[in-house]
Motif scaffolding. Sequence first.
Motif, PDB file in Angstrom:
ATOM      1  N   LYS A   1       0.878  -1.211   0.122  1.00 57.42           N
ATOM      2  CA  LYS A   1       0.038   0.233  -0.116  1.00 57.42           C
ATOM      3  C   LYS A   1       1.037   1.391   0.106  1.00 57.42           C
ATOM      4  O   LYS A   1       0.420   2.363  -0.561  1.00 57.42           O
ATOM      5  CB  LYS A   1      -0.795  -0.087   1.302  1.00 57.42           C
ATOM      6  N   SER A   2       2.132   1.065   0.458  1.00 54.92           N
ATOM      7  CA  SER A   2       2.659   2.403   0.739  1.00 54.92           C
ATOM      8  C   SER A   2       3.785   2.821  -0.550  1.00 54.92           C
ATOM      9  O   SER A   2       4.506   3.558  -0.600  1.00 54.92           O
ATOM     10  CB  SER A   2       3.834   2.063   2.094  1.00 54.92           C
ATOM     11  N   GLY A   3       3.580   1.779  -1.477  1.00 52.48           N
ATOM     12  CA  GLY A   3       4.283   1.628  -2.769  1.00 52.48           C
ATOM     13  C   GLY A   3       5.378   0.770  -2.855  1.00 52.48           C
ATOM     14  O   GLY A   3       6.143   0.765  -4.059  1.00 52.48           O
ATOM     15  N   ASN A   4       5.684   0.183  -1.981  1.00 50.27           N
ATOM     16  CA  ASN A   4       7.066  -0.869  -2.208  1.00 50.27           C
ATOM     17  C   ASN A   4       6.345  -2.430  -2.700  1.00 50.27           C
ATOM     18  O   ASN A   4       6.148  -3.278  -2.119  1.00 50.27           O
ATOM     19  CB  ASN A   4       7.630  -1.276  -0.724  1.00 50.27           C
ATOM     20  N   LEU A   5       6.270  -2.209  -4.113  1.00 54.54           N
ATOM     21  CA  LEU A   5       5.698  -3.136  -4.976  1.00 54.54           C
ATOM     22  C   LEU A   5       6.499  -4.280  -5.287  1.00 54.54           C
ATOM     23  O   LEU A   5       5.899  -5.492  -5.399  1.00 54.54           O
ATOM     24  CB  LEU A   5       5.331  -2.579  -6.370  1.00 54.54           C
ATOM     25  N   SER A   6       7.755  -4.297  -4.856  1.00 56.70           N
ATOM     26  CA  SER A   6       8.549  -5.653  -4.687  1.00 56.70           C
ATOM     27  C   SER A   6       8.581  -6.295  -3.526  1.00 56.70           C
ATOM     28  O   SER A   6       9.341  -7.317  -3.417  1.00 56.70           O
ATOM     29  CB  SER A   6       9.999  -4.985  -5.138  1.00 56.70           C
ATOM     30  N   TYR A   7       7.979  -5.887  -2.519  1.00 57.42           N
ATOM     31  CA  TYR A   7       8.198  -6.618  -1.445  1.00 57.42           C
ATOM     32  C   TYR A   7       7.521  -7.966  -1.395  1.00 57.42           C
ATOM     33  O   TYR A   7       6.270  -8.031  -2.144  1.00 57.42           O
ATOM     34  CB  TYR A   7       7.557  -5.809  -0.026  1.00 57.42           C
ATOM     35  N   LYS A   8       7.974  -8.926  -0.885  1.00 62.48           N
ATOM     36  CA  LYS A   8       7.620 -10.282  -0.708  1.00 62.48           C
ATOM     37  C   LYS A   8       7.181 -10.755   0.558  1.00 62.48           C
ATOM     38  O   LYS A   8       8.024 -10.853   1.451  1.00 62.48           O
ATOM     39  CB  LYS A   8       8.225 -11.410  -1.727  1.00 62.48           C
ATOM     40  N   ILE A   9       6.122 -11.310   0.787  1.00 62.18           N
ATOM     41  CA  ILE A   9       5.621 -11.910   2.061  1.00 62.18           C
ATOM     42  C   ILE A   9       6.195 -13.148   2.173  1.00 62.18           C
ATOM     43  O   ILE A   9       6.005 -14.000   1.212  1.00 62.18           O
ATOM     44  CB  ILE A   9       4.240 -11.869   2.288  1.00 62.18           C
ATOM     45  N   PRO A  10       6.781 -13.799   3.235  1.00 61.59           N
ATOM     46  CA  PRO A  10       7.412 -15.103   3.393  1.00 61.59           C
ATOM     47  C   PRO A  10       6.300 -16.121   3.305  1.00 61.59           C
ATOM     48  O   PRO A  10       5.411 -15.965   4.115  1.00 61.59           O
ATOM     49  CB  PRO A  10       8.153 -15.095   4.779  1.00 61.59           C
ATOM     50  N   VAL A  11       6.508 -16.967   2.465  1.00 60.28           N
ATOM     51  CA  VAL A  11       5.276 -17.997   2.487  1.00 60.28           C
ATOM     52  C   VAL A  11       5.936 -19.383   2.625  1.00 60.28           C
ATOM     53  O   VAL A  11       6.877 -19.910   2.079  1.00 60.28           O
ATOM     54  CB  VAL A  11       4.771 -17.969   0.804  1.00 60.28           C
ATOM     55  N   GLU A  12       5.553 -20.072   3.812  1.00 60.73           N
ATOM     56  CA  GLU A  12       5.962 -21.548   3.999  1.00 60.73           C
ATOM     57  C   GLU A  12       4.714 -21.981   4.424  1.00 60.73           C
ATOM     58  O   GLU A  12       4.012 -22.074   5.394  1.00 60.73           O
ATOM     59  CB  GLU A  12       6.722 -21.253   5.251  1.00 60.73           C
ATOM     60  N   GLY A  13       4.688 -23.375   3.668  1.00 56.75           N
ATOM     61  CA  GLY A  13       3.403 -24.065   3.936  1.00 56.75           C
ATOM     62  C   GLY A  13       2.248 -23.902   2.531  1.00 56.75           C
ATOM     63  O   GLY A  13       2.798 -23.126   1.708  1.00 56.75           O
TER      64      GLY A  13
END
Length: 535
Positions: free
Chosen positions: A272-284
């Motif tokens: 939302k703040s504009g950091n479109l390259s941010y990735k949420i850690p996904v495990e599972g």
Amino acid sequence: MDTKLKKYDKRRTTWLVSSILFVAGASVTSFVGFLLYFLYAAQYGDYGYVEKTASAFSSSVTWVWAIFIAALCVTCVALVLSVMKTGRKDSDNRIIFNWFDKLFADLQMVMGVCVGAAYLGASYFIATVILQGKWVTNLFNIQGSMSDDYWGIFGDFGTEAMRPYWLSIFGSALLLAGIFAVELAIVQSIARKLKSRCFWKKTVIGAICYYGARAVSASDKTFSNVMVFLILAALICATWIGTAVMIVLIIIFVPKWLAKYQAIKDGVNEVKSGNLSYKIPVEGDGELERLAADINDIGEAQNIAVQNELKNQRMKSELISNVSHDLKTPLTSMVSYVDLLKKEGLDSENAPEYLRIIDEKTNRLQKLTQDLFDAAKASSGDIPVNLERIEMISIANQAMAELEENLAKNNIQVIFTPKAEDAYVMADGQLLWRVIENMLTNVSKYALPNSRAYIDILEEDDKVLLEVKNMSRDQLNIDADELMERFKRGDESRNTEGSGLGLAIAKDLTNLMGGDFDIYIDGDLFKATVALAKT
């Protein structure tokens, strides 16, 4: 590879030898243990006696104890080694399960208990074998009522059924070996499950819980899942034990779920703040993980859209700048020489030269306008395409003949090598000629003077390829895809006669014919390739 194979062979051999030693050692330990029991029963029991004093008796059975202890030690060491070395691994260092390992662990445990009960039953048979043996009575001087009263416990089985005696010995050894082999297989199978960290999943209850949890996590019905969980929690908490279990489960799982929720919340705030390259850690692969993956995909799609928009804006700016430059240059010359003609008049000795330059610039402006028109039609697909069986070699020869004069101006030698035996393709003759013409025109304008250009026609799978290779006159500090954009040239100074539309038009026309047009740049080596379907 050889090192891994040798390591595997050594491990396999150690496992096999230790397994055999365990079965043999356990069988010997059991047999000698029974022998010791009956010897002490004969010495101190009521069924017989040994004609020796207590000290003499102890010394006479010392070697029996030595065999028992040695066999017991070998059994324990062999058991440890066989459990440590069990489990054949694949190329990913994962343990390979056999058919027995696929059985549930609790089912194997029940099987082990049953085999253990069979061992107690086998004790009856082994006892009769020991008591029937004359070597026992002879070796230890057992006398008295041993052979009469003691047999009363076993009935007639001990006197009649154990003949011949060698078969009884063999049968008892085989029975013990079979029992311990099955027990060892169960222990090793459980050990393999523990090493693979899937013991809980390989139990009946664990499998029900595991696949039930996967079904719930794979479901998108969050409200239903929460309702089911709360109902089950309420039922479990109806007892003191259930309450304790539920508290432990809450302590273990709730913090993990909250951490995943917080990670998703942080990721949404970053995007939302504009950091479109941010990735949420996904495990599972649970519902929260799928939600995080979807948010990552949305952020990535937005990032791509933004990058494309920035690229389009840059291309628009460059397009306007380049078109303005290419249109302005000949127009400026035309206006200047028209003004000179006005001042000097048509009778001036310079008038023919002025008219020649005006005519040249007019032709250039006309060619640029036509290229713009062709590029617009080719890009929009608004060109009629008549696909038919065309021989590519003849069209390439025709194009080279048409452009021979332009190529000769820069002393560029064309080496044509038709390597394909059958160069017939499905194409539109006029469009294919325009594609090849644009490729050769590009060579005549941008190739290194006094050099060679190579044109090859070859077959590749179900396609016919036309390759044009040359050394560039200017340094190619540009990406191949960018060079195919409209009004892009290899010379950034734009001092040549080209419009920067030739390769873009060639690509669009090739695509209209169902082919592929590619450019490859390696240093100053430039290669353009046209691939069309072979017929």
